[in-house]
Scaffold this motif. Structure first.
Motif, PDB file in Angstrom:
ATOM      1  N   TYR A   1       2.696  12.077  -3.184  1.00  0.00           N
ATOM      2  CA  TYR A   1       3.604  11.739  -4.265  1.00  0.00           C
ATOM      3  C   TYR A   1       5.067  11.727  -3.835  1.00  0.00           C
ATOM      4  O   TYR A   1       5.941  11.368  -4.622  1.00  0.00           O
ATOM      5  CB  TYR A   1       3.342  12.635  -5.484  1.00  0.00           C
ATOM      6  CG  TYR A   1       2.075  12.185  -6.161  1.00  0.00           C
ATOM      7  CD1 TYR A   1       2.087  11.093  -7.020  1.00  0.00           C
ATOM      8  CD2 TYR A   1       0.852  12.773  -5.856  1.00  0.00           C
ATOM      9  CE1 TYR A   1       0.924  10.625  -7.592  1.00  0.00           C
ATOM     10  CE2 TYR A   1      -0.324  12.311  -6.421  1.00  0.00           C
ATOM     11  CZ  TYR A   1      -0.280  11.226  -7.289  1.00  0.00           C
ATOM     12  OH  TYR A   1      -1.446  10.741  -7.840  1.00  0.00           O
ATOM     13  N   MET A   2       5.306  12.056  -2.572  1.00  0.00           N
ATOM     14  CA  MET A   2       6.629  11.807  -2.005  1.00  0.00           C
ATOM     15  C   MET A   2       6.720  10.400  -1.427  1.00  0.00           C
ATOM     16  O   MET A   2       7.800   9.913  -1.134  1.00  0.00           O
ATOM     17  CB  MET A   2       6.938  12.831  -0.915  1.00  0.00           C
ATOM     18  CG  MET A   2       7.227  14.218  -1.449  1.00  0.00           C
ATOM     19  SD  MET A   2       8.171  15.208  -0.270  1.00  0.00           S
ATOM     20  CE  MET A   2       9.823  14.490  -0.449  1.00  0.00           C
ATOM     21  N   GLY A   3       5.556   9.743  -1.226  1.00  0.00           N
ATOM     22  CA  GLY A   3       5.549   8.371  -0.741  1.00  0.00           C
ATOM     23  C   GLY A   3       4.600   8.089   0.399  1.00  0.00           C
ATOM     24  O   GLY A   3       4.444   6.937   0.811  1.00  0.00           O
ATOM     25  N   VAL A   4       3.943   9.124   0.927  1.00  0.00           N
ATOM     26  CA  VAL A   4       3.069   8.950   2.099  1.00  0.00           C
ATOM     27  C   VAL A   4       1.833   8.119   1.758  1.00  0.00           C
ATOM     28  O   VAL A   4       1.121   8.414   0.788  1.00  0.00           O
ATOM     29  CB  VAL A   4       2.652  10.330   2.665  1.00  0.00           C
ATOM     30  CG1 VAL A   4       1.501  10.195   3.656  1.00  0.00           C
ATOM     31  CG2 VAL A   4       3.853  11.018   3.317  1.00  0.00           C
ATOM     32  N   GLN A   5       1.585   7.092   2.560  1.00  0.00           N
ATOM     33  CA  GLN A   5       0.386   6.262   2.416  1.00  0.00           C
ATOM     34  C   GLN A   5      -0.558   6.391   3.611  1.00  0.00           C
ATOM     35  O   GLN A   5      -1.717   5.996   3.534  1.00  0.00           O
ATOM     36  CB  GLN A   5       0.778   4.790   2.244  1.00  0.00           C
ATOM     37  CG  GLN A   5       1.474   4.488   0.923  1.00  0.00           C
ATOM     38  CD  GLN A   5       0.608   4.800  -0.280  1.00  0.00           C
ATOM     39  OE1 GLN A   5      -0.593   4.546  -0.279  1.00  0.00           O
ATOM     40  NE2 GLN A   5       1.211   5.363  -1.312  1.00  0.00           N
ATOM     41  N   ASN A   6      -0.044   6.941   4.704  1.00  0.00           N
ATOM     42  CA  ASN A   6      -0.836   7.114   5.926  1.00  0.00           C
ATOM     43  C   ASN A   6      -0.635   8.533   6.440  1.00  0.00           C
ATOM     44  O   ASN A   6       0.488   8.993   6.564  1.00  0.00           O
ATOM     45  CB  ASN A   6      -0.423   6.106   6.997  1.00  0.00           C
ATOM     46  CG  ASN A   6      -0.569   4.669   6.528  1.00  0.00           C
ATOM     47  OD1 ASN A   6       0.418   4.030   6.179  1.00  0.00           O
ATOM     48  ND2 ASN A   6      -1.775   4.159   6.497  1.00  0.00           N
ATOM     49  N   LEU A   7      -1.752   9.212   6.739  1.00  0.00           N
ATOM     50  CA  LEU A   7      -1.713  10.606   7.166  1.00  0.00           C
ATOM     51  C   LEU A   7      -2.315  10.743   8.558  1.00  0.00           C
ATOM     52  O   LEU A   7      -3.412  10.240   8.826  1.00  0.00           O
ATOM     53  CB  LEU A   7      -2.502  11.471   6.174  1.00  0.00           C
ATOM     54  CG  LEU A   7      -2.576  12.973   6.466  1.00  0.00           C
ATOM     55  CD1 LEU A   7      -1.202  13.617   6.329  1.00  0.00           C
ATOM     56  CD2 LEU A   7      -3.585  13.651   5.531  1.00  0.00           C
TER      57      LEU A   7
ATOM     58  N   ALA B   1      -6.938  13.515   0.854  1.00  0.00           N
ATOM     59  CA  ALA B   1      -6.181  12.298   1.140  1.00  0.00           C
ATOM     60  C   ALA B   1      -6.934  11.059   0.680  1.00  0.00           C
ATOM     61  O   ALA B   1      -6.366  10.171   0.033  1.00  0.00           O
ATOM     62  CB  ALA B   1      -5.876  12.207   2.634  1.00  0.00           C
ATOM     63  N   ARG B   2      -8.226  11.012   0.982  1.00  0.00           N
ATOM     64  CA  ARG B   2      -9.027   9.850   0.581  1.00  0.00           C
ATOM     65  C   ARG B   2      -9.202   9.790  -0.941  1.00  0.00           C
ATOM     66  O   ARG B   2      -9.300   8.700  -1.510  1.00  0.00           O
ATOM     67  CB  ARG B   2     -10.409   9.891   1.267  1.00  0.00           C
ATOM     68  CG  ARG B   2     -10.355   9.801   2.778  1.00  0.00           C
ATOM     69  CD  ARG B   2      -9.614   8.547   3.262  1.00  0.00           C
ATOM     70  NE  ARG B   2     -10.282   7.328   2.829  1.00  0.00           N
ATOM     71  CZ  ARG B   2      -9.655   6.278   2.315  1.00  0.00           C
ATOM     72  NH1 ARG B   2      -8.332   6.290   2.156  1.00  0.00           N
ATOM     73  NH2 ARG B   2     -10.339   5.212   1.961  1.00  0.00           N
ATOM     74  N   HIS B   3      -9.219  10.951  -1.589  1.00  0.00           N
ATOM     75  CA  HIS B   3      -9.266  10.996  -3.059  1.00  0.00           C
ATOM     76  C   HIS B   3      -8.088  10.230  -3.644  1.00  0.00           C
ATOM     77  O   HIS B   3      -8.203   9.584  -4.698  1.00  0.00           O
ATOM     78  CB  HIS B   3      -9.234  12.465  -3.514  1.00  0.00           C
ATOM     79  CG  HIS B   3      -9.372  12.652  -4.990  1.00  0.00           C
ATOM     80  ND1 HIS B   3      -8.540  13.484  -5.719  1.00  0.00           N
ATOM     81  CD2 HIS B   3     -10.259  12.151  -5.883  1.00  0.00           C
ATOM     82  CE1 HIS B   3      -8.909  13.476  -6.984  1.00  0.00           C
ATOM     83  NE2 HIS B   3      -9.952  12.681  -7.111  1.00  0.00           N
ATOM     84  N   MET B   4      -6.940  10.268  -2.940  1.00  0.00           N
ATOM     85  CA  MET B   4      -5.724   9.608  -3.420  1.00  0.00           C
ATOM     86  C   MET B   4      -5.476   8.284  -2.705  1.00  0.00           C
ATOM     87  O   MET B   4      -4.374   7.733  -2.762  1.00  0.00           O
ATOM     88  CB  MET B   4      -4.531  10.551  -3.222  1.00  0.00           C
ATOM     89  CG  MET B   4      -4.667  11.861  -3.978  1.00  0.00           C
ATOM     90  SD  MET B   4      -3.240  12.971  -3.777  1.00  0.00           S
ATOM     91  CE  MET B   4      -3.293  13.299  -2.012  1.00  0.00           C
ATOM     92  N   ASN B   5      -6.480   7.800  -1.986  1.00  0.00           N
ATOM     93  CA  ASN B   5      -6.416   6.508  -1.295  1.00  0.00           C
ATOM     94  C   ASN B   5      -5.365   6.484  -0.184  1.00  0.00           C
ATOM     95  O   ASN B   5      -4.750   5.448   0.097  1.00  0.00           O
ATOM     96  CB  ASN B   5      -6.162   5.365  -2.284  1.00  0.00           C
ATOM     97  CG  ASN B   5      -6.622   4.021  -1.735  1.00  0.00           C
ATOM     98  OD1 ASN B   5      -7.587   3.951  -0.981  1.00  0.00           O
ATOM     99  ND2 ASN B   5      -5.921   2.963  -2.092  1.00  0.00           N
ATOM    100  N   VAL B   6      -5.165   7.624   0.471  1.00  0.00           N
ATOM    101  CA  VAL B   6      -4.304   7.704   1.649  1.00  0.00           C
ATOM    102  C   VAL B   6      -5.184   7.485   2.882  1.00  0.00           C
ATOM    103  O   VAL B   6      -6.241   8.107   3.013  1.00  0.00           O
ATOM    104  CB  VAL B   6      -3.611   9.078   1.737  1.00  0.00           C
ATOM    105  CG1 VAL B   6      -2.861   9.237   3.059  1.00  0.00           C
ATOM    106  CG2 VAL B   6      -2.661   9.265   0.553  1.00  0.00           C
ATOM    107  N   GLU B   7      -4.768   6.586   3.778  1.00  0.00           N
ATOM    108  CA  GLU B   7      -5.527   6.343   5.009  1.00  0.00           C
ATOM    109  C   GLU B   7      -5.250   7.443   6.029  1.00  0.00           C
ATOM    110  O   GLU B   7      -4.127   7.956   6.110  1.00  0.00           O
ATOM    111  CB  GLU B   7      -5.157   4.986   5.605  1.00  0.00           C
ATOM    112  CG  GLU B   7      -5.707   3.802   4.822  1.00  0.00           C
ATOM    113  CD  GLU B   7      -5.575   2.509   5.598  1.00  0.00           C
ATOM    114  OE1 GLU B   7      -6.266   2.351   6.637  1.00  0.00           O
ATOM    115  OE2 GLU B   7      -4.772   1.655   5.186  1.00  0.00           O
ATOM    116  N   CYS B   8      -6.274   7.780   6.825  1.00  0.00           N
ATOM    117  CA  CYS B   8      -6.163   8.917   7.738  1.00  0.00           C
ATOM    118  C   CYS B   8      -6.496   8.551   9.183  1.00  0.00           C
ATOM    119  O   CYS B   8      -7.432   7.793   9.446  1.00  0.00           O
ATOM    120  CB  CYS B   8      -7.109  10.038   7.302  1.00  0.00           C
ATOM    121  SG  CYS B   8      -6.754  10.694   5.670  1.00  0.00           S
ATOM    122  N   LEU B   9      -5.722   9.158  10.084  1.00  0.00           N
ATOM    123  CA  LEU B   9      -6.008   9.130  11.518  1.00  0.00           C
ATOM    124  C   LEU B   9      -6.200  10.575  11.952  1.00  0.00           C
ATOM    125  O   LEU B   9      -5.341  11.419  11.683  1.00  0.00           O
ATOM    126  CB  LEU B   9      -4.850   8.502  12.289  1.00  0.00           C
ATOM    127  CG  LEU B   9      -5.010   8.452  13.814  1.00  0.00           C
ATOM    128  CD1 LEU B   9      -5.914   7.290  14.210  1.00  0.00           C
ATOM    129  CD2 LEU B   9      -3.645   8.305  14.498  1.00  0.00           C
TER     130      LEU B   9
END
Length: 270
Positions: A100-106, A218-226
């Motif tokens: 919610y700060m803006g991160v889309q990729n983790l 992260a995936r719950h919020m649709n953030v992509e992960c490496l």
């Protein structure tokens, strides 16, 4: 949970006026990656509303905001573990804040024990999947649809797109990179010989005590992960050397220059 996340986000935005694109969770022995960041703000966890404080040696305990090239990032110097006594919602709270700060990729890093005979201590593993054997689940309980759906599709916990880019970066920079499946256990004990054998039988290549809850949230919020793991000990069920946390930190430290280069170049060219 929603109100606490938003309160923390407001605090951090007021402090930094920052909207990071990429979040980084720095695992055991990898905290010096922050030297590659043009740091603009460092905020200790103890000053952040609703944040717990890491109790593990090698985990400094601060949020670092800055830039790598043109990319704005936020890095966690030290994560929280279920074995420290925190519940899963607390362990994964920072991931929700980053979103919610803006991160889309983790980008998530960790140290793990290897069971794949093709691995050796110091190898860098690109995670392609995981097996969740934690005794609790970070999404257990009432689901808040503002975060994400009740039932989360976990067919791609680690982004294939990000993994392919990481492999390209590794090849271009002569970094040896293997891939594998990570199995998450509660800890804090290192695995017994029988448990290492179990990990192997279940189809995992390495085992550790973190990462899985953070990636699920992260995936719950649709953030992509490496996910990147450093092999810090090998678990051969027939013959295992004693391992302790200091040795894990030392092994991670030796692999650190290559991991730092991989992550830095990935961010610069992602």
């Amino acid at each position: 949970m929603w109100n606490k996340v938003q309160e923390t986000v407001r605090f951090l935005k007021d402090k930094t006026n920052y909207s990071p694109e990429i979040g980084i969770i720095l695992g055991s022995g990898l905290g010096t990656f922050t030297e590659d960041i043009a740091i603009e703000f460092t905020i200790p966890y103890s000053e952040i509303p609703n944040f717990p404080v890491s109790t593990v040696q090698g985990h400094k305990g601060a949020l670092v905001f800055g830039r790598i090239g043109s990319k704005s990032v936020v890095a966690m110097q030290g994560r929280f573990h279920f074995y420290e006594g925190y519940d899963m919602q607390t362990v994964t709270f920072p991931v929700r804040v980053m979103k919610y700060m803006g991160v889309q990729n983790l980008i998530v890093s960790n140290a793990s024990g290897g069971v794949n005979p093709n691995y050796k201590v110091g190898d860098i593993i690109l995670l392609k999947d995981h097996i969740n054997l934690f005794p609790d689940h970070p999404l257990r309980g009432l689901n808040d649809e503002r975060f994400g759906p009740r039932f989360v599709n976990m067919s791609e916990p680690y982004s294939r797109r990000m993994n392919q880019k990481a492999k390209t970066i590794a090849l271009e920079n002569n970094i040896e990179l293997k891939d594998g499946i990570y199995l998450g256990l509660q800890g804090p004990t290192f695995e017994t010989l029988a448990e290492y054998k179990m990990v192997k039988i279940l189809g995992a290549d390495c085992v550790g005590m973190s990462t899985v809850p953070e990636v699920i949230v992260a995936r719950h919020m649709n953030v992509e992960c490496l996910g990147v793991s450093v092999i810090t000990d090998m678990g051969d069920e027939e013959n295992i050397e004693e391992v302790n946390h200091e040795e894990v930190l030392e092994a991670a430290k030796k692999a650190e220059p290559a991991v730092r280069k991989l992550i830095k170049e990935f961010i610069l060219h992602f």
